[in-house]
Design a protein around this motif. Structure first.
Motif, mmCIF file in Angstrom:
data_model
loop_
_atom_site.group_PDB
_atom_site.id
_atom_site.type_symbol
_atom_site.label_atom_id
_atom_site.label_comp_id
_atom_site.label_asym_id
_atom_site.label_seq_id
_atom_site.Cartn_x
_atom_site.Cartn_y
_atom_site.Cartn_z
ATOM 1 N N GLU A 25 -77.966 12.121 -31.228
ATOM 2 C CA GLU A 25 -78.942 11.325 -30.467
ATOM 3 C C GLU A 25 -79.724 10.364 -31.079
ATOM 4 O O GLU A 25 -80.429 10.710 -32.134
ATOM 5 N N PRO A 26 -79.643 9.162 -30.922
ATOM 6 C CA PRO A 26 -80.537 8.274 -31.665
ATOM 7 C C PRO A 26 -82.114 8.787 -31.585
ATOM 8 O O PRO A 26 -82.576 8.919 -30.283
ATOM 9 N N VAL A 27 -82.750 8.530 -32.545
ATOM 10 C CA VAL A 27 -84.121 9.046 -32.681
ATOM 11 C C VAL A 27 -84.976 7.727 -32.115
ATOM 12 O O VAL A 27 -84.777 6.902 -32.723
ATOM 13 N N GLN A 28 -85.963 7.994 -31.267
ATOM 14 C CA GLN A 28 -86.850 7.014 -30.848
ATOM 15 C C GLN A 28 -88.318 7.358 -31.364
ATOM 16 O O GLN A 28 -88.695 8.281 -31.380
ATOM 17 N N VAL A 29 -88.411 6.033 -32.038
ATOM 18 C CA VAL A 29 -89.748 6.255 -32.655
ATOM 19 C C VAL A 29 -90.996 5.931 -31.696
ATOM 20 O O VAL A 29 -90.823 4.718 -31.151
ATOM 21 N N ALA A 30 -91.967 6.708 -31.437
ATOM 22 C CA ALA A 30 -92.811 6.380 -30.561
ATOM 23 C C ALA A 30 -93.844 5.315 -31.019
ATOM 24 O O ALA A 30 -94.315 5.750 -32.247
ATOM 25 N N GLU A 31 -94.017 4.312 -30.286
ATOM 26 C CA GLU A 31 -94.855 3.431 -30.534
ATOM 27 C C GLU A 31 -96.354 3.625 -30.512
ATOM 28 O O GLU A 31 -96.910 4.518 -29.469
#
Length: 105
Positions: A25-31
């Protein structure tokens, strides 16, 4: 000559695809919340002629603005000078005396 690899059928290609491990799964970088890049501080623009003054204005119909500009052209002066004169006359009429400095009027 080299032997060509046997051609896979579409059924075999589908089976091979299902047997392959699933793609990660693509990793989402938390802003970071409410973190804004800092802006470089701009030097504040100021006009020396406006030092020691305050803006006084109002909203009027377009015809008033047009007539004021036409009067300024006719009198070979500025709208600023006409407004100073008008405000000065208003204060005299209301018993406050002249408030505009003579060198500015």
């Amino acid at each position: 000559m080299s032997a060509a690899a046997p051609r896979k059928s579409s059924l075999q290609a589908l089976l091979d695809k299902q047997a392959a491990p699933p793609a990660p799964e693509p990793v989402q970088v938390a802003e970071a919340e409410s973190v804004k890049p800092e802006k470089a501080a701009k030097p504040k623009f100021s006009r020396p002629s406006r030092e020691g003054t305050k803006f006084v204005g109002g909203h009027f119909p377009p015809k008033v603005a047009k007539e004021l500009k036409l009067l300024a052209v006719t009198e070979d002066t500025s709208t600023q000078a006409l407004l100073e004169e008008a405000i000065d006359l208003l204060f005299v009429k209301k018993g406050r005396g002249r408030i505009i400095h003579p060198e500015r009027a």
